[in-house]
Write a protein that holds these residues in place. Structure first.
Motif, PDB file in Angstrom:
ATOM      1  N   SER A  60      27.543 -27.884 -30.765  1.00  0.00           N
ATOM      2  CA  SER A  60      28.451 -28.651 -29.925  1.00  0.00           C
ATOM      3  C   SER A  60      29.458 -29.421 -30.774  1.00  0.00           C
ATOM      4  O   SER A  60      30.652 -29.450 -30.472  1.00  0.00           O
ATOM      5  N   ALA A  61      28.976 -30.037 -31.853  1.00  0.00           N
ATOM      6  CA  ALA A  61      29.873 -30.786 -32.743  1.00  0.00           C
ATOM      7  C   ALA A  61      30.935 -29.879 -33.335  1.00  0.00           C
ATOM      8  O   ALA A  61      32.118 -30.242 -33.427  1.00  0.00           O
ATOM      9  N   ARG A  62      30.530 -28.673 -33.717  1.00  0.00           N
ATOM     10  CA  ARG A  62      31.462 -27.707 -34.300  1.00  0.00           C
ATOM     11  C   ARG A  62      32.528 -27.313 -33.285  1.00  0.00           C
ATOM     12  O   ARG A  62      33.715 -27.235 -33.607  1.00  0.00           O
ATOM     13  N   ALA A  63      32.115 -27.092 -32.044  1.00  0.00           N
ATOM     14  CA  ALA A  63      33.055 -26.681 -30.995  1.00  0.00           C
ATOM     15  C   ALA A  63      34.089 -27.772 -30.736  1.00  0.00           C
ATOM     16  O   ALA A  63      35.276 -27.486 -30.550  1.00  0.00           O
ATOM     17  N   ILE A  64      33.655 -29.024 -30.747  1.00  0.00           N
ATOM     18  CA  ILE A  64      34.583 -30.134 -30.529  1.00  0.00           C
ATOM     19  C   ILE A  64      35.599 -30.204 -31.666  1.00  0.00           C
ATOM     20  O   ILE A  64      36.793 -30.387 -31.444  1.00  0.00           O
ATOM     21  N   CYS A  65      35.117 -30.061 -32.883  1.00  0.00           N
ATOM     22  CA  CYS A  65      36.003 -30.153 -34.053  1.00  0.00           C
ATOM     23  C   CYS A  65      37.006 -29.001 -34.112  1.00  0.00           C
ATOM     24  O   CYS A  65      38.076 -29.145 -34.708  1.00  0.00           O
ATOM     25  N   GLN A  66      36.669 -27.887 -33.513  1.00  0.00           N
ATOM     26  CA  GLN A  66      37.561 -26.732 -33.537  1.00  0.00           C
ATOM     27  C   GLN A  66      38.596 -26.770 -32.421  1.00  0.00           C
ATOM     28  O   GLN A  66      39.535 -25.977 -32.407  1.00  0.00           O
ATOM     29  N   SER A  67      38.428 -27.717 -31.476  1.00  0.00           N
ATOM     30  CA  SER A  67      39.387 -27.819 -30.383  1.00  0.00           C
ATOM     31  C   SER A  67      40.697 -28.396 -30.907  1.00  0.00           C
ATOM     32  O   SER A  67      40.723 -29.136 -31.888  1.00  0.00           O
ATOM     33  N   LYS A  68      41.775 -28.086 -30.235  1.00  0.00           N
ATOM     34  CA  LYS A  68      43.104 -28.490 -30.684  1.00  0.00           C
ATOM     35  C   LYS A  68      43.654 -29.625 -29.827  1.00  0.00           C
ATOM     36  O   LYS A  68      43.337 -29.756 -28.648  1.00  0.00           O
ATOM     37  N   THR A  69      44.480 -30.432 -30.429  1.00  0.00           N
ATOM     38  CA  THR A  69      45.177 -31.497 -29.710  1.00  0.00           C
ATOM     39  C   THR A  69      46.352 -30.894 -28.953  1.00  0.00           C
ATOM     40  O   THR A  69      46.713 -29.734 -29.171  1.00  0.00           O
ATOM     41  N   PRO A  70      47.010 -31.667 -28.067  1.00  0.00           N
ATOM     42  CA  PRO A  70      48.192 -31.145 -27.357  1.00  0.00           C
ATOM     43  C   PRO A  70      49.283 -30.653 -28.310  1.00  0.00           C
ATOM     44  O   PRO A  70      50.066 -29.779 -27.961  1.00  0.00           O
ATOM     45  N   SER A  71      49.324 -31.204 -29.512  1.00  0.00           N
ATOM     46  CA  SER A  71      50.350 -30.781 -30.476  1.00  0.00           C
ATOM     47  C   SER A  71      49.924 -29.562 -31.281  1.00  0.00           C
ATOM     48  O   SER A  71      50.675 -29.056 -32.110  1.00  0.00           O
TER      49      SER A  71
END
Length: 253
Positions: free
Chosen positions: A42-53
């Protein structure tokens, strides 16, 4: 983008309310460092998500907050990674359901150790950093309506959250002169990863438990984001020592 440029440390950010806050802070433009206990996927998935930019501004570290040395290392690593900390969210908590007559010393020590002792020490360490950098900041503590409303088989948890509330007020009183604010968010009944044994596959029981909530349903992790963004942003520059109930109106009866 209310939190653009803001550096935030969140404890317990891989699931439940913590994950909703981490993801919401990212959407608001913050850079976030969070701890997790054992859900590395779960931590890995969150870190791989992108910001709006399109960038990734999220960092994670495995940490057992029952261990003071690990808790201390968490803050040190967050400062090293982020450069500084503007906001601390004390979300991680030890939760246990046991009849009062059966609570063991070991269970009591873990609940109080995580929810009170090491939460206080993490807050102190972050506040010392803020003072040394001559930076104002915001400390946000995720408590529980259980701190003021008795529930069966939760005496040690209730006591820990009541202590957290008192701690936040004391911090607000002492650190206001440094521009450091301290506030509490108190969730009501919420559908989270930690209590999935109570609601997953038990829709009728969960409806019964939610029946007395004036707004008609139990909370979801994302329901706490608005209050957290408010307290993390400059919009709350004159709010300190507050306890914001986010409970669907549960505390009104």
């Amino acid at each position: 983008m209310k939190l653009k440029g803001t550096k935030i440390l969140v404890t317990g950010g891989s699931n439940g309310i913590g994950r909703a806050l981490v993801e919401g802070f990212i959407e608001e433009g913050a850079t976030v460092f969070f701890s997790y206990l054992n859900d590395a996927a779960s931590a890995r998935a969150i870190c791989q998500s992108k910001t709006p930019s399109g960038s990734s501004n999220t960092y994670a570290m495995a940490c057992d907050l029952a261990d003071h040395n690990q808790a201390k290392q968490l803050v040190e690593q967050a400062i090293s990674t982020l450069g500084h900390i503007d906001v601390l969210v004390n979300n991680a908590a030890a939760f246990a359901r046991e009849a009062f007559l059966d609570i063991s010393q070991l269970a009591l020590q873990r609940v109080i150790g995580v929810n009170v002792v090491n939460t206080l020490l993490i807050s102190q360490q972050v506040a010392q950093h803020m003072v040394s950098c001559n930076r104002p900041g915001s400390l946000i503590h995720i408590s529980s309506l259980s701190a003021v409303r008795a529930r069966s088989r939760m005496v040690h948890y209730q006591a820990s959250k009541a202590a957290l509330n008192a701690m936040s007020e004391g911090i607000a009183f002492e650190l206001g002169a440094y521009g450091i604010r301290s506030n509490v968010i108190s969730p009501g009944l919420t559908e989270t990863h930690a209590n999935r044994d109570q609601w997953k596959g038990r829709a009728e029981l969960w409806r019964e438990r939610s029946a007395d909530i004036p707004l008609g349903r139990a909370g979801l992790p994302r329901d706490y984001l608005g209050a957290a963004v408010l307290l993390a942003s400059d919009d709350s520059r004159w709010i300190s020592g507050a306890n914001i109930r986010v409970d669907g109106g549960m505390a009104t009866f």
